[in-house]
Scaffold this motif. Structure first.
Motif, short mmCIF file in Angstrom:
data_model
loop_
_atom_site.label_atom_id
_atom_site.label_comp_id
_atom_site.label_asym_id
_atom_site.label_seq_id
_atom_site.Cartn_x
_atom_site.Cartn_y
_atom_site.Cartn_z
N ILE A 1 -4.48 -26.99 32.93
CA ILE A 1 -5.78 -26.61 32.39
C ILE A 1 -5.61 -25.57 31.29
O ILE A 1 -6.19 -25.68 30.21
CB ILE A 1 -6.71 -26.09 33.52
N SER A 2 -4.81 -24.54 31.57
CA SER A 2 -4.58 -23.48 30.59
C SER A 2 -3.96 -24.03 29.31
O SER A 2 -4.39 -23.72 28.20
CB SER A 2 -3.69 -22.40 31.20
N LYS A 3 -2.94 -24.87 29.46
CA LYS A 3 -2.25 -25.43 28.29
C LYS A 3 -3.19 -26.30 27.46
O LYS A 3 -3.24 -26.19 26.23
CB LYS A 3 -1.05 -26.26 28.77
N THR A 4 -3.96 -27.16 28.13
CA THR A 4 -4.88 -28.05 27.42
C THR A 4 -5.96 -27.24 26.72
O THR A 4 -6.33 -27.54 25.58
CB THR A 4 -5.52 -29.06 28.40
N ARG A 5 -6.48 -26.21 27.37
CA ARG A 5 -7.50 -25.36 26.76
C ARG A 5 -6.97 -24.72 25.48
O ARG A 5 -7.63 -24.73 24.44
CB ARG A 5 -7.94 -24.27 27.75
N LYS A 6 -5.75 -24.22 25.55
CA LYS A 6 -5.15 -23.57 24.37
C LYS A 6 -4.89 -24.58 23.26
O LYS A 6 -5.07 -24.28 22.07
CB LYS A 6 -3.86 -22.85 24.77
N GLU A 7 -4.46 -25.79 23.64
CA GLU A 7 -4.22 -26.83 22.63
C GLU A 7 -5.51 -27.22 21.92
O GLU A 7 -5.50 -27.56 20.74
CB GLU A 7 -3.61 -28.08 23.29
N LYS B 1 -13.74 -31.98 37.61
CA LYS B 1 -14.43 -32.99 36.78
C LYS B 1 -15.16 -32.33 35.62
O LYS B 1 -15.13 -32.82 34.49
CB LYS B 1 -15.41 -33.80 37.64
N ALA B 2 -15.82 -31.20 35.89
CA ALA B 2 -16.55 -30.48 34.83
C ALA B 2 -15.59 -29.96 33.77
O ALA B 2 -15.86 -30.05 32.56
CB ALA B 2 -17.36 -29.34 35.44
N ILE B 3 -14.46 -29.44 34.19
CA ILE B 3 -13.46 -28.92 33.25
C ILE B 3 -12.86 -30.08 32.44
O ILE B 3 -12.69 -29.97 31.22
CB ILE B 3 -12.37 -28.13 33.99
N ALA B 4 -12.55 -31.18 33.12
CA ALA B 4 -12.00 -32.35 32.42
C ALA B 4 -12.98 -32.86 31.37
O ALA B 4 -12.59 -33.18 30.24
CB ALA B 4 -11.67 -33.45 33.42
N LYS B 5 -14.25 -32.91 31.72
CA LYS B 5 -15.27 -33.37 30.77
C LYS B 5 -15.36 -32.42 29.58
O LYS B 5 -15.45 -32.85 28.42
CB LYS B 5 -16.63 -33.48 31.47
N ALA B 6 -15.31 -31.11 29.86
CA ALA B 6 -15.37 -30.11 28.79
C ALA B 6 -14.16 -30.20 27.87
O ALA B 6 -14.26 -29.97 26.66
CB ALA B 6 -15.48 -28.72 29.39
#
Length: 197
Positions: free
Chosen positions: A7-13, A48-53
């Motif tokens: 999650i952290s890596k994807t958010r930063k990307e 699911k909410a984080i994945a959608k975001a």
């Protein structure tokens, strides 16, 4: 890679801050902070909410990666076998032998979670064995005292050797079983890594 790290890596990307991701996922920033730091394990609706975001399929965040390359898997198998064999220290120091595998595990730094959990389980088995041996010896003492004091019968007492022999054989069986389990489990992992399945 763990879920919080993905999650952290994807958010930063994606170039998002924790606050921005929280707004997009309609959850609090503190929740994102706790998830990314590994303090809390999110529920499926939060994932699911984080994945959608993050504009990712839900399953992408849950995909487990192969934890070890081939060489490390072999190293893990070797380490687990040696840790298991170190449990045979009970033949020399039955009262504190579980400290031997405990110290070996403490020195091992780069062990994956599954192997660490298996190592701890083997150590717990040895602690349980030590407690059971002590209780069985105390029970033997109690039975012998009852035979002598209550029934005045000194000739039908239980030999202290029998409980010790039974417990030693039982522990040897546990250690051999753990060795077979390690061999089967990690041989399958090695085969999967080699075939790419």
């Amino acid at each position: 890679m763990k879920l919080n790290e993905r999650i952290s890596k994807t958010r930063k990307e994606k170039g998002l801050t924790q606050a921005e991701l929280a707004d997009l996922a309609n959850i609090t920033t503190r929740t994102i902070q706790r998830i990314e730091s590994g303090e809390s394990i999110p529920r499926s609706f939060t994932i699911k909410a984080i994945a959608k975001a993050l504009e990712l399929p839900y399953e992408t965040l849950l995909v487990k990666e192969i934890p070890l390359p081939i060489q490390q898997s072999g190293d893990t198998t070797h380490f687990l076998k040696m840790l298991n064999l170190s449990c045979f220290a009970y033949t020399l120091v039955p009262w504190v032998h579980f400290l031997v595998p405990h110290l070996i595990l403490k020195k091992q730094k780069d062990l994956n979670e599954e192997a660490t959990a298996l190592s701890r389980k083997m150590i717990r088995q040895q602690v349980s064995w030590t407690i059971a041996l002590h209780l069985l010896m105390l029970l033997t003492v109690a039975l012998n005292l009852i035979q002598v004091r209550v029934f005045n019968n000194m000739y039908n007492t239980i030999s202290y050797l029998w409980p010790v022999v039974v417990m030693y054989l039982l522990n040897a069986g546990i250690i051999f079983y753990n060795g077979l389990f390690i061999q089967r489990k990690y041989q399958q992992v090695d085969c999967q890594l080699l075939t790419g399945e």
